[in-house]
Design an enzyme around this catalytic site. Structure first.
Site, mmCIF file in Angstrom:
data_model
loop_
_atom_site.group_PDB
_atom_site.id
_atom_site.type_symbol
_atom_site.label_atom_id
_atom_site.label_comp_id
_atom_site.label_asym_id
_atom_site.label_seq_id
_atom_site.Cartn_x
_atom_site.Cartn_y
_atom_site.Cartn_z
ATOM 1 N N GLU A 21 -3.219 7.029 16.710
ATOM 2 C CA GLU A 21 -3.723 5.936 15.871
ATOM 3 C C GLU A 21 -3.721 4.613 16.630
ATOM 4 O OE1 GLU A 21 -2.562 6.533 11.386
ATOM 5 O OE2 GLU A 21 -0.803 6.884 12.654
ATOM 6 N N TYR A 53 -13.624 -18.220 0.141
ATOM 7 C CA TYR A 53 -13.619 -16.773 0.371
ATOM 8 C C TYR A 53 -13.692 -16.439 1.860
ATOM 9 C CZ TYR A 53 -15.522 -16.874 -4.463
ATOM 10 O OH TYR A 53 -15.769 -17.114 -5.779
ATOM 11 N N GLU A 73 2.485 -1.144 4.659
ATOM 12 C CA GLU A 73 3.344 -2.066 3.930
ATOM 13 C C GLU A 73 3.582 -3.352 4.728
ATOM 14 O OE1 GLU A 73 3.681 1.201 4.425
ATOM 15 O OE2 GLU A 73 4.982 2.117 2.916
ATOM 16 N N LYS A 99 -6.244 3.359 3.935
ATOM 17 C CA LYS A 99 -6.563 4.045 5.183
ATOM 18 C C LYS A 99 -7.352 5.297 4.825
ATOM 19 C CE LYS A 99 -3.232 4.593 8.268
ATOM 20 N NZ LYS A 99 -2.098 5.166 9.051
#
Length: 121
Positions: A21, A53, A73, A99
């Site tokens: 990853e 934004y 997290e 994910k």
């Protein structure tokens, strides 16, 4: 409470527990709810009374495309901390990081982590 919603922001990052990853990277999706009173900007029609934004997107992008971390997290927590530092009018936020197609055994559409933080925690 009033809120601005930033839905389905898409990024490519190198976060995760597995070496692959961090080496190959993957897609991430982020949803953010920015909670504060929209009454003043609603009456004034002045961007200085609200949260831009585009600026909020860039803040999230810096975290998501920045230094790799292990956990969703940790990404969510960093985003919430940066939002509170950047926007004094922000009262609370909800951050969801998804994910798609996680590299873990089993069949998943996605995995996600979601946090809710208030300024005075």
């Amino acid at each position: 409470m009033d809120k601005i919603l930033l839905n389905g922001m898409a990024f490519y990052g190198y976060h995760g527990l597995f070496e692959e990853e961090k080496k190959l990277g993957q897609r991430f999706s982020v949803d953010a709810e920015l909670k504060f009173s929209l009454k003043k900007p609603g009456k004034s029609d002045d961007m200085n009374d609200s949260i831009d934004y585009g600026d909020a997107y860039e803040l999230v992008k810096e975290v998501m495309e920045g230094k790799p971390v292990n956990l969703l997290e940790a990404l969510a927590e960093t985003i919430s901390e940066r939002l509170f530092q950047s926007y004094s009018i922000l009262e609370a936020c909800r951050i969801r990081i998804t994910k798609p197609d996680p590299p873990i055994p089993g069949h998943y559409r996605s995995v996600a982590a979601e946090i809710f933080r208030e300024r005075n925690e």
